[in-house]
Design a protein around this motif. Structure first.
Motif, PDB file in Angstrom:
ATOM      1  N   THR A  50       0.832  -1.198   0.000  1.00 16.17           N
ATOM      2  CA  THR A  50       0.000   0.000   0.000  1.00 16.17           C
ATOM      3  C   THR A  50       0.869   1.252   0.000  1.00 16.17           C
ATOM      4  O   THR A  50       0.563   2.233  -0.693  1.00 16.17           O
ATOM      5  CB  THR A  50      -0.929   0.008   1.227  1.00 16.17           C
ATOM      6  OG1 THR A  50      -1.661  -1.220   1.289  1.00 16.17           O
ATOM      7  CG2 THR A  50      -1.916   1.162   1.147  1.00 16.17           C
ATOM      8  N   GLY A  51       1.961   1.211   0.759  1.00 14.07           N
ATOM      9  CA  GLY A  51       2.886   2.341   0.772  1.00 14.07           C
ATOM     10  C   GLY A  51       3.478   2.599  -0.600  1.00 14.07           C
ATOM     11  O   GLY A  51       3.632   3.744  -1.022  1.00 14.07           O
ATOM     12  N   PHE A  52       3.790   1.521  -1.322  1.00 13.14           N
ATOM     13  CA  PHE A  52       4.362   1.674  -2.659  1.00 13.14           C
ATOM     14  C   PHE A  52       3.351   2.292  -3.621  1.00 13.14           C
ATOM     15  O   PHE A  52       3.722   3.051  -4.517  1.00 13.14           O
ATOM     16  CB  PHE A  52       4.829   0.315  -3.190  1.00 13.14           C
ATOM     17  CG  PHE A  52       5.508   0.401  -4.529  1.00 13.14           C
ATOM     18  CD1 PHE A  52       6.770   0.960  -4.653  1.00 13.14           C
ATOM     19  CD2 PHE A  52       4.885  -0.072  -5.677  1.00 13.14           C
ATOM     20  CE1 PHE A  52       7.395   1.044  -5.883  1.00 13.14           C
ATOM     21  CE2 PHE A  52       5.499   0.005  -6.908  1.00 13.14           C
ATOM     22  CZ  PHE A  52       6.755   0.574  -7.008  1.00 13.14           C
ATOM     23  N   GLY A 117       3.875  11.865   2.091  1.00 16.67           N
ATOM     24  CA  GLY A 117       3.860  11.571   3.519  1.00 16.67           C
ATOM     25  C   GLY A 117       3.243  10.229   3.834  1.00 16.67           C
ATOM     26  O   GLY A 117       3.787   9.454   4.639  1.00 16.67           O
ATOM     27  N   ILE A 118       2.111   9.922   3.212  1.00 15.79           N
ATOM     28  CA  ILE A 118       1.445   8.633   3.457  1.00 15.79           C
ATOM     29  C   ILE A 118       2.322   7.490   2.964  1.00 15.79           C
ATOM     30  O   ILE A 118       2.484   6.469   3.645  1.00 15.79           O
ATOM     31  CB  ILE A 118       0.071   8.599   2.762  1.00 15.79           C
ATOM     32  CG1 ILE A 118      -0.861   9.638   3.393  1.00 15.79           C
ATOM     33  CG2 ILE A 118      -0.548   7.210   2.861  1.00 15.79           C
ATOM     34  CD1 ILE A 118      -2.121   9.892   2.592  1.00 15.79           C
ATOM     35  N   LEU A 170     -12.548   3.385  -1.110  1.00 13.78           N
ATOM     36  CA  LEU A 170     -13.003   2.918   0.200  1.00 13.78           C
ATOM     37  C   LEU A 170     -12.145   1.756   0.699  1.00 13.78           C
ATOM     38  O   LEU A 170     -11.852   1.650   1.892  1.00 13.78           O
ATOM     39  CB  LEU A 170     -14.466   2.497   0.131  1.00 13.78           C
ATOM     40  CG  LEU A 170     -15.482   3.597  -0.167  1.00 13.78           C
ATOM     41  CD1 LEU A 170     -16.903   3.046  -0.102  1.00 13.78           C
ATOM     42  CD2 LEU A 170     -15.336   4.754   0.818  1.00 13.78           C
ATOM     43  N   VAL A 171     -11.735   0.887  -0.217  1.00 16.30           N
ATOM     44  CA  VAL A 171     -10.885  -0.235   0.159  1.00 16.30           C
ATOM     45  C   VAL A 171      -9.555   0.272   0.717  1.00 16.30           C
ATOM     46  O   VAL A 171      -9.080  -0.182   1.767  1.00 16.30           O
ATOM     47  CB  VAL A 171     -10.645  -1.169  -1.039  1.00 16.30           C
ATOM     48  CG1 VAL A 171      -9.625  -2.251  -0.675  1.00 16.30           C
ATOM     49  CG2 VAL A 171     -11.948  -1.814  -1.487  1.00 16.30           C
ATOM     50  N   TYR A 172      -8.936   1.238   0.038  1.00 17.62           N
ATOM     51  CA  TYR A 172      -7.680   1.809   0.524  1.00 17.62           C
ATOM     52  C   TYR A 172      -7.869   2.451   1.896  1.00 17.62           C
ATOM     53  O   TYR A 172      -7.004   2.314   2.774  1.00 17.62           O
ATOM     54  CB  TYR A 172      -7.154   2.852  -0.459  1.00 17.62           C
ATOM     55  CG  TYR A 172      -6.427   2.275  -1.647  1.00 17.62           C
ATOM     56  CD1 TYR A 172      -5.454   1.295  -1.482  1.00 17.62           C
ATOM     57  CD2 TYR A 172      -6.697   2.717  -2.933  1.00 17.62           C
ATOM     58  CE1 TYR A 172      -4.780   0.760  -2.562  1.00 17.62           C
ATOM     59  CE2 TYR A 172      -6.031   2.188  -4.024  1.00 17.62           C
ATOM     60  CZ  TYR A 172      -5.073   1.209  -3.838  1.00 17.62           C
ATOM     61  OH  TYR A 172      -4.409   0.689  -4.923  1.00 17.62           O
ATOM     62  N   ALA A 173      -8.976   3.172   2.094  1.00 17.02           N
ATOM     63  CA  ALA A 173      -9.222   3.820   3.378  1.00 17.02           C
ATOM     64  C   ALA A 173      -9.324   2.788   4.495  1.00 17.02           C
ATOM     65  O   ALA A 173      -8.738   2.963   5.574  1.00 17.02           O
ATOM     66  CB  ALA A 173     -10.503   4.657   3.306  1.00 17.02           C
ATOM     67  N   VAL A 174     -10.062   1.707   4.253  1.00 14.52           N
ATOM     68  CA  VAL A 174     -10.205   0.655   5.266  1.00 14.52           C
ATOM     69  C   VAL A 174      -8.867  -0.015   5.545  1.00 14.52           C
ATOM     70  O   VAL A 174      -8.529  -0.322   6.700  1.00 14.52           O
ATOM     71  CB  VAL A 174     -11.257  -0.382   4.819  1.00 14.52           C
ATOM     72  CG1 VAL A 174     -11.265  -1.582   5.756  1.00 14.52           C
ATOM     73  CG2 VAL A 174     -12.643   0.252   4.773  1.00 14.52           C
ATOM     74  N   VAL A 175      -8.075  -0.237   4.504  1.00 13.48           N
ATOM     75  CA  VAL A 175      -6.749  -0.835   4.681  1.00 13.48           C
ATOM     76  C   VAL A 175      -5.872   0.058   5.556  1.00 13.48           C
ATOM     77  O   VAL A 175      -5.193  -0.417   6.482  1.00 13.48           O
ATOM     78  CB  VAL A 175      -6.075  -1.085   3.325  1.00 13.48           C
ATOM     79  CG1 VAL A 175      -4.593  -1.415   3.503  1.00 13.48           C
ATOM     80  CG2 VAL A 175      -6.763  -2.225   2.594  1.00 13.48           C
ATOM     81  N   LEU A 176      -5.869   1.357   5.287  1.00 19.49           N
ATOM     82  CA  LEU A 176      -5.068   2.292   6.085  1.00 19.49           C
ATOM     83  C   LEU A 176      -5.490   2.283   7.547  1.00 19.49           C
ATOM     84  O   LEU A 176      -4.635   2.249   8.449  1.00 19.49           O
ATOM     85  CB  LEU A 176      -5.208   3.703   5.513  1.00 19.49           C
ATOM     86  CG  LEU A 176      -4.542   3.957   4.158  1.00 19.49           C
ATOM     87  CD1 LEU A 176      -4.957   5.313   3.617  1.00 19.49           C
ATOM     88  CD2 LEU A 176      -3.030   3.871   4.278  1.00 19.49           C
TER      89      LEU A 176
END
Length: 207
Positions: A50-52, A117-118, A170-176
């Motif tokens: 996810t960071g990548f 930053g993220i 939404l998937v990325y938000a939940v993962v974070l």
């Protein structure tokens, strides 16, 4: 003689039973430890991937690496990382607002600093709570910009939306949020060293 042998057989059976009983918790404990370690590695891998995603988006938009951003059209070449996306918003309650923001210097800087930053926080495994907050806000705005509930765009053409609610933002938000909740920076990350810093230990929201 048969009567004398019975206690020995019972004793032997009792010892074997005790050995099986005492071995069971050890096996259960080992299985739990293996499962915990596996979960830690899975979350660490998810964190790095996810960071990548975020870090690559920053690099491509900043330097025009030829993927989503063409060569010579990067931020350093004078291009705007928000003009194309926000200027192309064609549906939703914030359509006109996004058009006004498109290409604005403050919007470009906020967007690019957010991606950087993220991305760095996830790769390093530090500041995951802040990354989750910033990332969720960014994903929420991008979800509104694409506005999946709409079947048609403002000009009446089909929106090509495949789902009225759930999409990759939404998937990325939940993962974070999940990565921050489980403390995924401890494995393959610098979370433990980060947590020992005095200013971080005094301000737990920086974890």
């Amino acid at each position: 003689m048969a009567l004398h042998n019975h206690p020995q057989r019972h004793l032997g059976m009792g010892l074997r039973s005790l050995r099986r009983t005492s071995a069971a918790p050890a096996s259960a404990g080992e299985a739990t430890a293996v499962a915990t370690a596996t979960q830690a590695y899975v979350f660490a891998g998810l964190r790095l991937l996810t960071g990548f995603v975020f870090l690559w988006a920053f690099l491509d938009k900043a330097f025009g690496l030829g993927y989503a951003t063409g060569s010579g059209k990067g931020w350093i070449d004078g291009g705007s990382p928000t003009k194309g996306f926000l200027g192309g918003v064609a549906v939703g309650p914030m359509e006109s607002t996004f058009h006004a923001w498109a290409g604005a210097a403050w919007a470009d800087w906020l967007f690019m600093l957010g991606l950087l930053g993220i991305g760095l926080a996830l790769i390093a495994g530090i500041g995951l709570r802040l990354a989750a907050i910033a990332g969720t806000a960014m994903m929420a705005l991008m979800w509104i910009a694409e506005w999946p509930p709409a079947k048609h765009l403002s000009d009446g053409s089909a929106s090509m939306s495949t789902n009225p609610f759930a999409d990759y933002h939404l998937v990325y938000a939940v993962v974070l949020i999940g990565l921050a909740a489980v403390g995924a920076g401890a494995t393959w990350g610098l979370a433990r060293a980060w947590a020992r810093l005095p200013f971080v230990s005094r301000n737990r929201w920086l974890m």
